[in-house]
Scaffold this motif. Structure first.
Motif, PDB file in Angstrom:
ATOM      1  N   SER A 237       0.837  -1.207   0.000  1.00 28.24           N
ATOM      2  CA  SER A 237       0.000   0.000   0.000  1.00 28.24           C
ATOM      3  C   SER A 237       0.870   1.255   0.000  1.00 28.24           C
ATOM      4  CB  SER A 237      -0.928   0.000   1.223  1.00 28.24           C
ATOM      5  OG  SER A 237      -1.668  -1.189   1.281  1.00 28.24           O
TER       6      SER A 237
ATOM      7  N   ARG B 215      -4.143   2.191  -5.418  1.00 30.46           N
ATOM      8  CA  ARG B 215      -4.980   1.017  -5.110  1.00 30.46           C
ATOM      9  C   ARG B 215      -4.833  -0.103  -6.144  1.00 30.46           C
ATOM     10  NH1 ARG B 215      -9.805   3.637  -5.230  1.00 30.46           N
ATOM     11  NH2 ARG B 215      -9.213   4.460  -3.209  1.00 30.46           N
TER      12      ARG B 215
ATOM     13  N   VAL C 248      -1.858  -2.547  -5.674  1.00 30.91           N
ATOM     14  CA  VAL C 248      -1.655  -3.247  -4.395  1.00 30.91           C
ATOM     15  C   VAL C 248      -1.733  -4.764  -4.578  1.00 30.91           C
ATOM     16  CG1 VAL C 248      -2.686  -3.641  -2.108  1.00 30.91           C
ATOM     17  CG2 VAL C 248      -2.375  -1.300  -2.955  1.00 30.91           C
ATOM     18  N   SER C 249      -2.742  -5.218  -5.310  1.00 34.60           N
ATOM     19  CA  SER C 249      -2.950  -6.657  -5.457  1.00 34.60           C
ATOM     20  C   SER C 249      -1.792  -7.351  -6.197  1.00 34.60           C
ATOM     21  CB  SER C 249      -4.308  -6.890  -6.121  1.00 34.60           C
ATOM     22  OG  SER C 249      -4.465  -8.225  -6.427  1.00 34.60           O
TER      23      SER C 249
ATOM     24  N   VAL D  60      -6.967  -0.930   4.214  1.00 30.10           N
ATOM     25  CA  VAL D  60      -8.350  -1.202   3.781  1.00 30.10           C
ATOM     26  C   VAL D  60      -9.240  -0.156   4.451  1.00 30.10           C
ATOM     27  CG1 VAL D  60     -10.233  -2.912   3.822  1.00 30.10           C
ATOM     28  CG2 VAL D  60      -7.855  -3.701   3.662  1.00 30.10           C
TER      29      VAL D  60
ATOM     30  N   GLN E 216      -4.734   4.732  -1.819  1.00 25.51           N
ATOM     31  CA  GLN E 216      -4.085   3.416  -1.831  1.00 25.51           C
ATOM     32  C   GLN E 216      -4.865   2.373  -1.026  1.00 25.51           C
ATOM     33  OE1 GLN E 216      -0.541   4.983  -0.091  1.00 25.51           O
ATOM     34  NE2 GLN E 216      -0.843   4.022   1.891  1.00 25.51           N
ATOM     35  N   SER E 217      -5.977   2.793  -0.421  1.00 24.88           N
ATOM     36  CA  SER E 217      -6.734   1.859   0.423  1.00 24.88           C
ATOM     37  C   SER E 217      -7.669   1.008  -0.418  1.00 24.88           C
ATOM     38  CB  SER E 217      -7.552   2.640   1.458  1.00 24.88           C
ATOM     39  OG  SER E 217      -6.679   3.379   2.286  1.00 24.88           O
ATOM     40  N   LEU E 218      -7.712  -0.288  -0.130  1.00 25.01           N
ATOM     41  CA  LEU E 218      -8.630  -1.183  -0.830  1.00 25.01           C
ATOM     42  C   LEU E 218     -10.016  -1.066  -0.217  1.00 25.01           C
ATOM     43  CD1 LEU E 218      -6.635  -4.541  -1.281  1.00 25.01           C
ATOM     44  CD2 LEU E 218      -6.625  -2.496  -2.721  1.00 25.01           C
ATOM     45  N   THR E 219     -11.040  -1.290  -1.039  1.00 24.16           N
ATOM     46  CA  THR E 219     -12.404  -1.400  -0.526  1.00 24.16           C
ATOM     47  C   THR E 219     -12.539  -2.805   0.071  1.00 24.16           C
ATOM     48  OG1 THR E 219     -13.202  -2.313  -2.581  1.00 24.16           O
ATOM     49  CG2 THR E 219     -13.283   0.090  -2.371  1.00 24.16           C
TER      50      THR E 219
ATOM     51  N   GLN F  41     -12.542  -5.399  -2.731  1.00 26.23           N
ATOM     52  CA  GLN F  41     -11.205  -5.601  -3.320  1.00 26.23           C
ATOM     53  C   GLN F  41     -10.313  -6.418  -2.392  1.00 26.23           C
ATOM     54  OE1 GLN F  41     -10.409  -1.444  -3.876  1.00 26.23           O
ATOM     55  NE2 GLN F  41     -10.823  -1.520  -6.073  1.00 26.23           N
ATOM     56  N   PHE F  42     -10.443  -6.161  -1.091  1.00 26.10           N
ATOM     57  CA  PHE F  42      -9.612  -6.912  -0.135  1.00 26.10           C
ATOM     58  C   PHE F  42     -10.030  -8.381  -0.108  1.00 26.10           C
ATOM     59  CE2 PHE F  42      -8.688  -8.352   4.291  1.00 26.10           C
ATOM     60  CZ  PHE F  42      -7.300  -8.354   4.173  1.00 26.10           C
TER      61      PHE F  42
ATOM     62  N   LEU G 288      -8.698 -10.115  -3.094  1.00 29.26           N
ATOM     63  CA  LEU G 288      -7.254 -10.350  -2.952  1.00 29.26           C
ATOM     64  C   LEU G 288      -6.968 -11.547  -2.037  1.00 29.26           C
ATOM     65  CD1 LEU G 288      -4.263  -9.662  -3.271  1.00 29.26           C
ATOM     66  CD2 LEU G 288      -4.517  -7.937  -1.471  1.00 29.26           C
TER      67      LEU G 288
END
Ligand code: PEP
Ligand code: MN
Length: 337
Positions: A271, A277, A280-281, A299, A312-315, A318-319, A322
């Motif tokens: 992150s 964002r 990140v994955s 997140v 850069q935070s995942l929803t 999305q998390f 991943l």
């Protein structure tokens, strides 16, 4: 340590070096070539403290053969360390996923995120209560109030918890509420803070300074371990380079390099490394494939309104995607997840 004499150094000057080495209770090992003589110094080189051999006549240079970090050095501790933080285990057989908001913003926000990351498979909850922000006008964190929310979220979900500390005062507060403390990139060489963290009794995650070499990083970790706290985990979070497409440049090679040099576990933070964002994955997968012991991922329940690091935070979705995708990477690396 090896003392390299200048070409054609006089016998008198070689003898002077040998005599000094012996006088300090060390053993000189002489190797006289046609032009150059080198003298190996065998024993504890700290006995040469206060004696600068470089300034001796005809000494060309001193070559160090062992690193200055000892307790964190894999040479003297070949087995990888396993670190326990609350319910979490960080080491070679597990994949530890630390997830949560950049900053703890409210009790509701943290509890909502904790429940979501737990459901998606995270093992630790992260969240900043003391935020070392670049600007003094940016949100600085909820401090002790945030730590209280962290404790509550950890107890409710069963997640182990980790928070950044920035001072002795914040360490004293953190020990009451969290399972692990984090030292951020901006404080990697804050040596007093490292010592305080070493005395805290809590496991410590030490992030890499954004312009620190791996050698400097391991010496910083040595400060913590030297205080009698062996529970240190390293976190690569990107370094400053000429590249501007990402916030920092993820030094993925740090993983195998650290695995060769130290027994401490290694976490990757894609992150802060990327700041984007969408990246990140892929970076998270690369980290696991490359041998990282875990990940730290930001997140947020509503990244568009996050008080820090929203981009850069995942929803939650999305998390979750991943963590599902990471299962096969963890299996390939023979790690429980
Ligand atoms: C963080 O993890 O919240 C953080 C501030 O990270 P870093 O120290 O890597 O910038
Ligand atoms: Mn952040």
């Amino acid at each position: 340590m090896i003392v390299v004499m200048k070409p054609y150094a006089s016998q008198e000057h070689v003898d002077a070096v040998v005599k000094l080495i012996e006088s300090r209770g060390l053993t000189p090992h002489l190797s006289a070539g046609k032009e150059v003589t080198i003298i190996g110094v065998i024993g504890d080189k700290s006995r040469l403290e206060g004696q600068n051999l470089e300034v001796f006549p005809d000494v060309d240079k001193i070559v160090q053969v062992t690193e200055s970090y000892k307790l964190t050095n894999r040479k003297f501790h070949p087995e990888p360390s396993v670190i326990h933080a609350g319910s979490a285990v960080i080491g070679p057989d597990t994949l530890t996923i630390m997830a949560g908001p950049c900053a703890i913003e409210s009790r509701e926000q943290l509890l909502t995120i904790a429940r979501a990351v737990k459901a998606a498979g995270a093992t630790m909850l992260r969240g900043g209560a003391y935020k070392p922000r670049t600007s003094p006008y940016s949100f600085q964190g909820l401090e002790e109030e945030g730590l209280k929310y962290m404790k509550e979220a950890g107890e409710e979900t069963g997640l182990a918890t980790i928070c950044e500390v920035i001072s002795a005062e914040s360490i004293n507060a953190a020990v009451k509420y969290v399972d692990m403390i984090q030292i951020g990139t901006r404080n990697m060489q804050n040596f007093n803070l490292l010592r305080e963290a070493g005395q805290s009794g809590l496991p410590v995650m030490l992030k890499r300074g954004m312009a620190a070499t791996i050698d400097e990083w391991l010496n910083a970790a040595e400060y913590i371990v030297a205080e009698g706290n062996p529970n240190v985990v390293l976190c690569e979070r990107g370094i400053r380079t000429f590249e501007t497409a990402t916030r920092n440049t993820l030094d993925i090679s740090a993983v195998p390099v650290l695995k060769a040099r130290t027994h401490l576990p290694v976490i990757i933070d894609p992150s802060h490394a990327s700041g984007v964002r969408a990246y990140v994955s892929p970076l998270a997968k690369a980290a696991v494939a490359c041998g990282a012991d875990g990940l730290m991922i930001e997140v947020h329940n509503n990244p568009a309104c996050a008080l820090s690091d929203g981009p850069q935070s995942l929803t939650f979705d999305q998390f979750e995607t991943l963590t599902k995708e990471l299962k096969s990477y963890a299996a390939l690396s023979k790690r429980a997840f």
